[in-house]
Design a protein around this motif. Structure first.
Motif, mmCIF file in Angstrom:
data_model
loop_
_atom_site.group_PDB
_atom_site.id
_atom_site.type_symbol
_atom_site.label_atom_id
_atom_site.label_comp_id
_atom_site.label_asym_id
_atom_site.label_seq_id
_atom_site.Cartn_x
_atom_site.Cartn_y
_atom_site.Cartn_z
ATOM 1 N N TYR A 1 1.200 -1.552 0.015
ATOM 2 C CA TYR A 1 -0.086 -0.283 -0.232
ATOM 3 C C TYR A 1 1.184 1.252 0.071
ATOM 4 C CZ TYR A 1 -4.072 3.350 1.645
ATOM 5 O OH TYR A 1 -4.151 5.260 2.179
ATOM 6 N N TYR A 2 1.780 1.288 0.680
ATOM 7 C CA TYR A 2 2.792 2.166 0.975
ATOM 8 C C TYR A 2 3.501 2.394 -0.366
ATOM 9 C CZ TYR A 2 0.375 3.858 5.709
ATOM 10 O OH TYR A 2 -0.439 4.016 6.650
ATOM 11 N N THR A 3 3.585 1.862 -1.756
ATOM 12 C CA THR A 3 4.811 1.204 -1.719
ATOM 13 C C THR A 3 4.782 2.917 -3.176
ATOM 14 O OG1 THR A 3 4.701 -0.846 -1.758
ATOM 15 C CG2 THR A 3 5.471 0.400 -4.104
ATOM 16 N N GLU A 4 6.214 3.439 -3.573
ATOM 17 C CA GLU A 4 6.344 4.833 -4.058
ATOM 18 C C GLU A 4 5.632 4.244 -5.190
ATOM 19 O OE1 GLU A 4 7.161 7.655 -3.852
ATOM 20 O OE2 GLU A 4 7.370 7.949 -1.486
ATOM 21 N N PRO A 5 4.529 5.321 -5.876
ATOM 22 C CA PRO A 5 4.177 5.406 -7.230
ATOM 23 C C PRO A 5 5.018 5.204 -8.278
ATOM 24 C CG PRO A 5 3.948 7.577 -6.904
ATOM 25 C CD PRO A 5 4.472 6.676 -5.502
ATOM 26 N N LYS A 6 4.844 3.831 -9.217
ATOM 27 C CA LYS A 6 5.656 3.865 -10.204
ATOM 28 C C LYS A 6 5.632 3.669 -12.206
ATOM 29 C CE LYS A 6 8.964 1.173 -7.017
ATOM 30 N NZ LYS A 6 10.356 -0.079 -7.452
ATOM 31 N N PRO A 7 5.803 4.409 -12.718
ATOM 32 C CA PRO A 7 4.753 4.173 -14.092
ATOM 33 C C PRO A 7 5.108 2.709 -14.343
ATOM 34 C CG PRO A 7 6.624 5.231 -14.270
ATOM 35 C CD PRO A 7 7.144 5.225 -12.808
ATOM 36 N N LEU A 8 4.137 2.331 -15.127
ATOM 37 C CA LEU A 8 3.618 1.775 -16.039
ATOM 38 C C LEU A 8 4.921 1.597 -17.359
ATOM 39 C CD1 LEU A 8 -0.216 0.553 -15.854
ATOM 40 C CD2 LEU A 8 1.382 -0.480 -14.844
ATOM 41 N N LYS A 9 5.287 0.513 -17.900
ATOM 42 C CA LYS A 9 6.044 0.974 -18.800
ATOM 43 C C LYS A 9 5.227 2.113 -19.884
ATOM 44 C CE LYS A 9 8.657 -1.963 -22.687
ATOM 45 N NZ LYS A 9 9.270 -3.306 -22.675
ATOM 46 N N GLY A 10 5.877 2.502 -20.988
ATOM 47 C CA GLY A 10 5.236 3.603 -21.704
ATOM 48 C C GLY A 10 4.558 4.286 -21.266
ATOM 49 N N TYR A 11 4.241 4.754 -20.333
ATOM 50 C CA TYR A 11 3.817 5.773 -19.239
ATOM 51 C C TYR A 11 4.721 6.955 -18.580
ATOM 52 C CZ TYR A 11 -0.603 4.033 -19.918
ATOM 53 O OH TYR A 11 -1.329 3.541 -21.352
ATOM 54 N N TYR A 12 4.710 7.649 -17.806
ATOM 55 C CA TYR A 12 4.997 9.237 -16.905
ATOM 56 C C TYR A 12 4.342 8.968 -15.683
ATOM 57 C CZ TYR A 12 3.697 13.096 -18.826
ATOM 58 O OH TYR A 12 3.389 13.807 -19.715
ATOM 59 N N GLU B 1 -12.422 14.127 4.724
ATOM 60 C CA GLU B 1 -14.001 14.579 3.765
ATOM 61 C C GLU B 1 -14.194 13.577 2.544
ATOM 62 O OE1 GLU B 1 -10.654 17.643 2.674
ATOM 63 O OE2 GLU B 1 -11.402 16.795 4.673
ATOM 64 N N GLU B 2 -13.337 13.112 1.901
ATOM 65 C CA GLU B 2 -13.078 12.707 0.519
ATOM 66 C C GLU B 2 -12.412 11.147 0.745
ATOM 67 O OE1 GLU B 2 -10.326 15.284 -2.269
ATOM 68 O OE2 GLU B 2 -10.539 13.302 -2.253
ATOM 69 N N PHE B 3 -11.666 10.260 2.058
ATOM 70 C CA PHE B 3 -11.375 9.191 2.772
ATOM 71 C C PHE B 3 -12.069 8.723 3.409
ATOM 72 C CE2 PHE B 3 -10.768 8.677 -1.846
ATOM 73 C CZ PHE B 3 -9.509 9.026 -2.367
ATOM 74 N N TYR B 4 -12.751 9.558 4.405
ATOM 75 C CA TYR B 4 -13.161 8.762 5.779
ATOM 76 C C TYR B 4 -12.389 9.125 6.600
ATOM 77 C CZ TYR B 4 -17.412 8.125 2.654
ATOM 78 O OH TYR B 4 -19.247 9.058 2.258
ATOM 79 N N GLY B 5 -11.376 9.919 6.992
ATOM 80 C CA GLY B 5 -10.268 9.827 7.580
ATOM 81 C C GLY B 5 -8.988 8.963 7.288
ATOM 82 N N TYR B 6 -9.350 7.980 6.277
ATOM 83 C CA TYR B 6 -7.378 7.479 6.116
ATOM 84 C C TYR B 6 -6.839 7.679 4.817
ATOM 85 C CZ TYR B 6 -11.137 4.321 9.031
ATOM 86 O OH TYR B 6 -12.635 3.780 9.781
ATOM 87 N N GLY B 7 -5.776 7.257 5.570
ATOM 88 C CA GLY B 7 -4.104 7.823 4.635
ATOM 89 C C GLY B 7 -5.078 7.535 2.838
ATOM 90 N N PHE B 8 -4.022 8.722 2.096
ATOM 91 C CA PHE B 8 -4.693 7.850 0.620
ATOM 92 C C PHE B 8 -3.568 8.321 -0.425
ATOM 93 C CE2 PHE B 8 -5.970 11.928 0.904
ATOM 94 C CZ PHE B 8 -5.142 12.896 -0.054
ATOM 95 N N LEU B 9 -3.535 7.474 -1.130
ATOM 96 C CA LEU B 9 -2.164 8.079 -2.095
ATOM 97 C C LEU B 9 -2.838 7.909 -3.536
ATOM 98 C CD1 LEU B 9 0.504 8.313 -2.984
ATOM 99 C CD2 LEU B 9 0.796 5.420 -3.128
ATOM 100 N N SER B 10 -2.665 9.092 -3.607
ATOM 101 C CA SER B 10 -3.403 8.803 -5.814
ATOM 102 C C SER B 10 -2.364 9.468 -6.603
ATOM 103 C CB SER B 10 -4.623 10.189 -5.637
ATOM 104 O OG SER B 10 -4.138 11.027 -5.527
ATOM 105 N N TYR B 11 -2.797 9.202 -7.807
ATOM 106 C CA TYR B 11 -1.737 10.130 -9.353
ATOM 107 C C TYR B 11 -1.775 9.372 -10.544
ATOM 108 C CZ TYR B 11 0.522 5.241 -8.448
ATOM 109 O OH TYR B 11 0.400 3.951 -9.063
ATOM 110 N N ARG B 12 -1.386 10.423 -11.350
ATOM 111 C CA ARG B 12 -1.976 9.942 -12.416
ATOM 112 C C ARG B 12 -1.235 9.464 -13.653
ATOM 113 N NH1 ARG B 12 -4.411 14.287 -12.379
ATOM 114 N NH2 ARG B 12 -3.304 15.609 -13.478
ATOM 115 N N MET B 13 -0.506 8.996 -14.673
ATOM 116 C CA MET B 13 -0.074 8.042 -15.188
ATOM 117 C C MET B 13 -0.211 8.979 -16.594
ATOM 118 S SD MET B 13 1.109 4.781 -14.464
ATOM 119 C CE MET B 13 -0.298 3.656 -13.916
ATOM 120 N N VAL B 14 0.595 9.353 -17.683
ATOM 121 C CA VAL B 14 0.317 9.396 -19.064
ATOM 122 C C VAL B 14 1.045 8.832 -20.330
ATOM 123 C CG1 VAL B 14 -0.150 12.190 -20.767
ATOM 124 C CG2 VAL B 14 -0.254 11.594 -18.132
#
Length: 250
Positions: free
Chosen positions: A210-221, A234-247
């Motif tokens: 769960y806490y692994t650093e985000p890594k892009p899939l091959k062909g994405y950054y 207010e978004e995830f009901y009081g718990y930790g979260f991680l979000s990111y976007r690959m392009v």
């Protein structure tokens, strides 16, 4: 309590969200008891949610060469501004004309429409559409609103990531959403033929994963501006979260 990863593929982008959930069953994910946020925190959460929904919609349905159109009115000194009802009527007529033009070109119109009141009171519209000759679009607006008017065209980015455009459009709706001054009942209107990206879910059983650093899939950054980590009640009901976007890389 399980950890969940939500992956949403839209066009050239992939959005990843990891968060806790108190309940999960085969039909999907259900959230647990919500921590009541402040009004300001809830407003920010609603804005982020609206931006996410819109950028995924744009990424899934539009591409390089499609258009963001800014069109409005040239108001003479002393003339009243267009009312909300007049703007809606103008947009309805314009969209009706555009549907005819697209059909004549052998295409189907796909649009997202936002109405805006500028800081100094000026009225204008934003429209995101699939590409046709801009002269045909300009003629349709002139036919819908034959008085003094203006129109500007902005080709969409080549990389397929429309997060900035979504944030730009949502920013203006934030001023009046949910009030009597709102120009539209919703933050935006769109055609029914747009594809809606569906997320995929998986349970993360290994806490370390769960806490692994985000890594892009091959062909994405990874868009570093999209990386968010922390606790958001207010978004995830009081718990930790991680979000990111690959392009996708070109």
């Amino acid at each position: 309590m399980p950890y969940v990863e939500r992956v949403t593929k839209a066009g050239k982008t992939i959005e990843v969200d990891r968060y806790y959930t108190s309940r999960y069953h085969k039909a999907g994910i259900k959230r647990g008891d919500k921590v009541r946020p402040t009004n300001e925190a809830q407003k920010k959460a609603n804005t982020r949610k609206a931006e996410r929904t819109l950028r995924l919609l744009l990424a899934e349905n539009y591409q390089d060469g499609d258009l963001h159109i800014d069109f409005g009115y040239i108001r003479k000194k002393g003339e009243p501004y267009r009312t909300r009802e007049e703007m809606r009527k103008d947009a309805d007529v314009f969209l009706r004309e555009l549907r005819k033009v697209y059909k004549q070109q052998g295409q189907e119109l796909k649009y997202v429409h936002v109405m805006e009141v500028g800081e100094k009171g000026s009225r204008h519209h934003h429209l995101v559409v699939n590409y046709i000759d801009t002269r045909l679009i300009q003629a349709a607006w002139k036919k819908a609103y034959p008085q003094n008017s203006k129109i500007h065209f902005h080709p969409l980015d080549t990389n397929g990531d429309y997060s900035r455009l979504a944030a730009y459009l949502i920013k203006y709706t934030d001023k009046t959403v949910g009030t009597d001054e709102a120009l539209q009942g919703k933050r935006w209107n769109c055609s029914k033929n747009l594809r809606r990206p569906e997320p995929e879910y998986r349970i993360i059983k290994d806490r370390n994963q769960y806490y692994t650093e985000p890594k892009p899939l091959k062909g994405y950054y990874i868009d570093q501006d999209s990386v968010r980590v922390g606790v958001h009640s207010e978004e995830f009901y009081g718990y930790g979260f991680l979000s990111y976007r690959m392009v996708r890389l070109e």
